[in-house]
Design a protein around this motif. Structure first.
Motif, PDB file in Angstrom:
ATOM      1  N   SER A 159       3.057  -0.715 -16.920  1.00 26.31           N
ATOM      2  CA  SER A 159       2.881   0.683 -17.240  1.00 26.31           C
ATOM      3  C   SER A 159       2.809   1.117 -15.706  1.00 26.31           C
ATOM      4  O   SER A 159       3.155   2.382 -15.227  1.00 26.31           O
ATOM      5  CB  SER A 159       1.784   1.354 -17.780  1.00 26.31           C
ATOM      6  OG  SER A 159       0.413   0.808 -17.110  1.00 26.31           O
ATOM      7  N   GLY A 160       2.334   0.253 -14.554  1.00 26.81           N
ATOM      8  CA  GLY A 160       2.260   0.606 -13.112  1.00 26.81           C
ATOM      9  C   GLY A 160       0.695   1.281 -12.929  1.00 26.81           C
ATOM     10  O   GLY A 160       0.442   1.457 -11.899  1.00 26.81           O
ATOM     11  N   SER A 161      -0.077   1.196 -14.092  1.00 34.71           N
ATOM     12  CA  SER A 161      -1.478   1.965 -13.859  1.00 34.71           C
ATOM     13  C   SER A 161      -2.277   1.007 -12.898  1.00 34.71           C
ATOM     14  O   SER A 161      -3.242   1.578 -12.143  1.00 34.71           O
ATOM     15  CB  SER A 161      -2.066   2.372 -14.994  1.00 34.71           C
ATOM     16  OG  SER A 161      -2.544   1.046 -15.727  1.00 34.71           O
ATOM     17  N   THR A 162      -2.159  -0.391 -12.971  1.00 36.29           N
ATOM     18  CA  THR A 162      -2.976  -1.119 -12.083  1.00 36.29           C
ATOM     19  C   THR A 162      -2.647  -0.802 -10.511  1.00 36.29           C
ATOM     20  O   THR A 162      -3.478  -0.950 -10.015  1.00 36.29           O
ATOM     21  CB  THR A 162      -2.875  -2.697 -12.551  1.00 36.29           C
ATOM     22  OG1 THR A 162      -3.116  -2.690 -13.928  1.00 36.29           O
ATOM     23  CG2 THR A 162      -3.933  -3.587 -11.654  1.00 36.29           C
ATOM     24  N   LEU A 163      -1.294  -0.829 -10.395  1.00 36.89           N
ATOM     25  CA  LEU A 163      -0.774  -0.580  -9.024  1.00 36.89           C
ATOM     26  C   LEU A 163      -1.413   0.803  -8.710  1.00 36.89           C
ATOM     27  O   LEU A 163      -2.008   0.765  -7.454  1.00 36.89           O
ATOM     28  CB  LEU A 163       0.759  -0.428  -9.087  1.00 36.89           C
ATOM     29  CG  LEU A 163       1.269  -1.667  -9.034  1.00 36.89           C
ATOM     30  CD1 LEU A 163       2.915  -1.733  -9.001  1.00 36.89           C
ATOM     31  CD2 LEU A 163       0.903  -2.759  -8.075  1.00 36.89           C
ATOM     32  N   PHE A 164      -1.426   1.835  -9.479  1.00 42.17           N
ATOM     33  CA  PHE A 164      -1.777   3.190  -9.248  1.00 42.17           C
ATOM     34  C   PHE A 164      -3.110   3.270  -8.912  1.00 42.17           C
ATOM     35  O   PHE A 164      -3.614   3.743  -7.809  1.00 42.17           O
ATOM     36  CB  PHE A 164      -1.261   4.099 -10.390  1.00 42.17           C
ATOM     37  CG  PHE A 164      -1.825   5.523  -9.935  1.00 42.17           C
ATOM     38  CD1 PHE A 164      -0.954   6.409  -9.273  1.00 42.17           C
ATOM     39  CD2 PHE A 164      -2.879   6.026 -10.721  1.00 42.17           C
ATOM     40  CE1 PHE A 164      -1.300   7.865  -8.901  1.00 42.17           C
ATOM     41  CE2 PHE A 164      -3.283   7.418 -10.465  1.00 42.17           C
ATOM     42  CZ  PHE A 164      -2.657   8.226  -9.676  1.00 42.17           C
ATOM     43  N   LYS A 165      -4.085   2.509  -9.571  1.00 45.36           N
ATOM     44  CA  LYS A 165      -5.407   2.571  -9.402  1.00 45.36           C
ATOM     45  C   LYS A 165      -5.907   1.932  -7.880  1.00 45.36           C
ATOM     46  O   LYS A 165      -6.695   2.140  -7.570  1.00 45.36           O
ATOM     47  CB  LYS A 165      -5.948   1.858 -10.665  1.00 45.36           C
ATOM     48  CG  LYS A 165      -6.333   2.702 -11.748  1.00 45.36           C
ATOM     49  CD  LYS A 165      -7.266   2.032 -12.739  1.00 45.36           C
ATOM     50  CE  LYS A 165      -6.378   1.465 -13.906  1.00 45.36           C
ATOM     51  NZ  LYS A 165      -6.893   0.735 -14.884  1.00 45.36           N
ATOM     52  N   ASN A 166      -4.976   1.141  -7.716  1.00 41.10           N
ATOM     53  CA  ASN A 166      -5.354   0.239  -6.564  1.00 41.10           C
ATOM     54  C   ASN A 166      -4.500   0.787  -5.215  1.00 41.10           C
ATOM     55  O   ASN A 166      -4.443   0.282  -4.129  1.00 41.10           O
ATOM     56  CB  ASN A 166      -4.979  -1.471  -6.727  1.00 41.10           C
ATOM     57  CG  ASN A 166      -6.000  -1.912  -7.535  1.00 41.10           C
ATOM     58  OD1 ASN A 166      -7.245  -2.358  -7.084  1.00 41.10           O
ATOM     59  ND2 ASN A 166      -5.681  -2.086  -8.739  1.00 41.10           N
ATOM     60  N   ASN A 167      -3.914   1.975  -5.505  1.00 42.57           N
ATOM     61  CA  ASN A 167      -3.252   2.610  -4.196  1.00 42.57           C
ATOM     62  C   ASN A 167      -2.026   1.730  -3.690  1.00 42.57           C
ATOM     63  O   ASN A 167      -1.706   1.801  -2.490  1.00 42.57           O
ATOM     64  CB  ASN A 167      -4.440   2.772  -3.170  1.00 42.57           C
ATOM     65  CG  ASN A 167      -4.777   4.239  -3.336  1.00 42.57           C
ATOM     66  OD1 ASN A 167      -4.107   5.103  -3.552  1.00 42.57           O
ATOM     67  ND2 ASN A 167      -6.159   4.376  -3.177  1.00 42.57           N
ATOM     68  N   LEU A 168      -1.398   1.167  -4.785  1.00 38.76           N
ATOM     69  CA  LEU A 168      -0.344   0.607  -4.163  1.00 38.76           C
ATOM     70  C   LEU A 168       1.066   0.887  -4.846  1.00 38.76           C
ATOM     71  O   LEU A 168       0.809   1.718  -6.000  1.00 38.76           O
ATOM     72  CB  LEU A 168      -0.276  -0.909  -4.859  1.00 38.76           C
ATOM     73  CG  LEU A 168      -1.559  -1.838  -4.231  1.00 38.76           C
ATOM     74  CD1 LEU A 168      -1.601  -3.152  -5.205  1.00 38.76           C
ATOM     75  CD2 LEU A 168      -1.349  -2.120  -2.834  1.00 38.76           C
ATOM     76  N   LYS A 169       2.374   0.695  -4.106  1.00 40.97           N
ATOM     77  CA  LYS A 169       3.569   1.105  -4.740  1.00 40.97           C
ATOM     78  C   LYS A 169       4.473  -0.005  -5.075  1.00 40.97           C
ATOM     79  O   LYS A 169       4.455  -0.863  -4.306  1.00 40.97           O
ATOM     80  CB  LYS A 169       3.986   2.344  -3.736  1.00 40.97           C
ATOM     81  CG  LYS A 169       4.369   1.891  -2.638  1.00 40.97           C
ATOM     82  CD  LYS A 169       5.356   2.941  -1.750  1.00 40.97           C
ATOM     83  CE  LYS A 169       5.324   2.270  -0.325  1.00 40.97           C
ATOM     84  NZ  LYS A 169       5.849   3.366   0.438  1.00 40.97           N
ATOM     85  N   GLU A 170       5.131   0.005  -6.178  1.00 37.78           N
ATOM     86  CA  GLU A 170       6.234  -0.954  -6.240  1.00 37.78           C
ATOM     87  C   GLU A 170       7.572  -0.734  -5.323  1.00 37.78           C
ATOM     88  O   GLU A 170       7.848   0.505  -5.356  1.00 37.78           O
ATOM     89  CB  GLU A 170       6.565  -0.767  -7.814  1.00 37.78           C
ATOM     90  CG  GLU A 170       7.423  -1.861  -8.343  1.00 37.78           C
ATOM     91  CD  GLU A 170       7.996  -1.598  -9.921  1.00 37.78           C
ATOM     92  OE1 GLU A 170       8.298  -0.448 -10.154  1.00 37.78           O
ATOM     93  OE2 GLU A 170       8.074  -2.448 -10.618  1.00 37.78           O
ATOM     94  N   PRO A 201       0.780  -1.224  -0.082  1.00 32.57           N
ATOM     95  CA  PRO A 201      -0.156  -0.063  -0.015  1.00 32.57           C
ATOM     96  C   PRO A 201       0.841   1.457   0.234  1.00 32.57           C
ATOM     97  O   PRO A 201       1.996   1.380   0.725  1.00 32.57           O
ATOM     98  CB  PRO A 201      -0.742   0.008   1.378  1.00 32.57           C
ATOM     99  CG  PRO A 201      -0.886  -1.549   1.751  1.00 32.57           C
ATOM    100  CD  PRO A 201       0.237  -2.067   0.988  1.00 32.57           C
ATOM    101  N   LYS A 202       0.511   2.380  -0.622  1.00 31.98           N
ATOM    102  CA  LYS A 202       1.154   3.641  -0.805  1.00 31.98           C
ATOM    103  C   LYS A 202       1.912   4.155   0.412  1.00 31.98           C
ATOM    104  O   LYS A 202       3.010   4.557   0.230  1.00 31.98           O
ATOM    105  CB  LYS A 202       0.167   4.536  -1.680  1.00 31.98           C
ATOM    106  CG  LYS A 202       0.899   5.334  -2.839  1.00 31.98           C
ATOM    107  CD  LYS A 202      -0.285   6.380  -3.537  1.00 31.98           C
ATOM    108  CE  LYS A 202      -0.742   5.775  -4.767  1.00 31.98           C
ATOM    109  NZ  LYS A 202      -1.857   6.511  -5.186  1.00 31.98           N
ATOM    110  N   ASN A 203       0.877   4.077   1.509  1.00 31.18           N
ATOM    111  CA  ASN A 203       1.083   4.911   2.529  1.00 31.18           C
ATOM    112  C   ASN A 203       1.973   3.804   3.488  1.00 31.18           C
ATOM    113  O   ASN A 203       2.341   4.008   4.628  1.00 31.18           O
ATOM    114  CB  ASN A 203       0.153   5.439   3.403  1.00 31.18           C
ATOM    115  CG  ASN A 203      -1.130   4.298   3.501  1.00 31.18           C
ATOM    116  OD1 ASN A 203      -0.664   3.068   3.394  1.00 31.18           O
ATOM    117  ND2 ASN A 203      -2.378   4.671   4.064  1.00 31.18           N
TER     118      ASN A 203
END
Ligand code: ATP
Ligand code: PRP
Ligand code: MG
Length: 285
Positions: free
Chosen positions: A161-172, A99-101
């Motif tokens: 592209s990372g857009s699926t992660l972005f849409k789900n509030n995740l970070k690589e 998760p992003k945070n």
């Protein structure tokens, strides 16, 4: 006469480009809609349309001889099978995301945390290599949703592209490896099948090299020829032909498509004019 059986993904991201590659190798396949098996008209080959995940076992069982697969599938389910040729399409990464945070400094932060993935073997091996043990929850699709519904803390899945992660509030946070489509084969092939594979490989290499290269033609003032020729090494060396106009030459060469904008800038700066860049269909060195 024996035929080489190739497995191609039935439907999905690899299907179209795999068939396009075979087509560019001059192999015509009679494709009926929803057919599971097709014969090549002008090459000793049979195409079997299969699900990716099933292909490694079919290779081991000798049901098919070769296959086009994502490297990620090969690492997960066919680690014992060889990469015969890297094919350069369907490029992606297999990565850990949280998760992003969430705080993440290293893999140790995942101790005792659940990881959702469709790649359990890959994850286990990666963690073992780092001296850690993964707590894995296997899911087969929509992996990125798992942290948001409380199923896991982290995920390991494909990132492009990372857009699926972005849409789900995740970070690589970590890349396990980079993947692309590859040609793989059964552990052993008979001599006659290996001979057909060699013929196919010769064609594939010519197509792939052509795709990665551009043919460049330009006009150069003769007093700048040495510098311009040194910027264009070509296959052996560039072709230099005199122009009808005194003091000028036409230079022909091949360059790597990734270098091309840089090289063009330098060519212009050194007096090249009328630069043409053309695609190459096939290239045999
Ligand atoms: N977003 C993406 N961008 C680029 N390549 C991808 C992406 N997602 C998957 N791939 C690559 O394409 C391959 C096929 O993906 P696809 O989603 O079509 O099949 P699948 O669902 O894994 O398999 P199956 O054939 O069992 O349905 C993957 O194994 C991977 O190598
Ligand atoms: O970084 P991105 O460009 O967003 O691509 C990554 C996504 O693409 C793939 O899913 P796919 O579209 O194949 O759907 P699937 O879950 O049905 O396999 C993969 O499983 C990721 O979810
Ligand atoms: Mg997919």
């Amino acid at each position: 006469m024996s035929k080489l059986k190739i497995a191609v993904q039935k439907s999905g991201r690899l299907n179209e480009e795999s068939l396009e590659l075979l087509n560019n190798c001059g192999i015509s396949i009679d494709n009926g809609k929803d057919q599971l098996k097709a014969e090549a008209r002008n090459f000793p080959m049979e195409v079997l349309y299969l699900r990716n995940g099933d292909i490694p076992q079919y290779l081991r069982d000798g049901v098919v001889d070769i296959a086009i697969l994502g490297e990620n599938t090969l690492i997960e389910k066919g680690n014992d099978l060889p990469i015969v040729e890297r094919l350069g399409f369907s490029k992606c990464k297999v990565s850990i995301a949280v998760p992003k945070n969430a705080e993440y400094n290293s893999i140790e932060d995942l101790r005792g945390k659940k990881i959702a993935t469709s790649y359990p073997n890959t994850v286990n091996q990666y963690f073992e290599k780092k001296g850690e043990k993964a707590d894995i929850h296997v899911i087969n699709g929509s992996v990125e949703i798992a942290p948001n519904i409380g199923l896991s803390h982290a995920i390991v899945d494909i990132v492009s592209s990372g857009s699926t992660l972005f849409k789900n509030n995740l970070k690589e946070v970590e890349v396990l490896f980079k993947s692309e489509a590859v040609l793989t084969s059964a552990p052993e092939l008979t001599e006659d099948k290996q001979a057909i594979l060699n013929k196919l490989l010769f064609r594939m290499k010519a197509v792939l090299k052509g795709k990665n290269s551009k043919y460049v033609l330009l006009n150069a003032p003769n007093d700048k020829l040495d510098k311009i020729v040194s910027l264009l090494p070509g296959m052996k060396s560039p072709t230099v032909l005199p122009l009808a106009q005194e003091g000028w030459s036409s230079v022909h060469s091949v360059i790597n498509k990734n270098d091309f904008w840089e090289v063009i800038d330098e060519l212009k700066a050194n007096g090249a004019e009328g630069i043409l860049v053309c695609p190459i269909e096939k290239m045999v060195l």
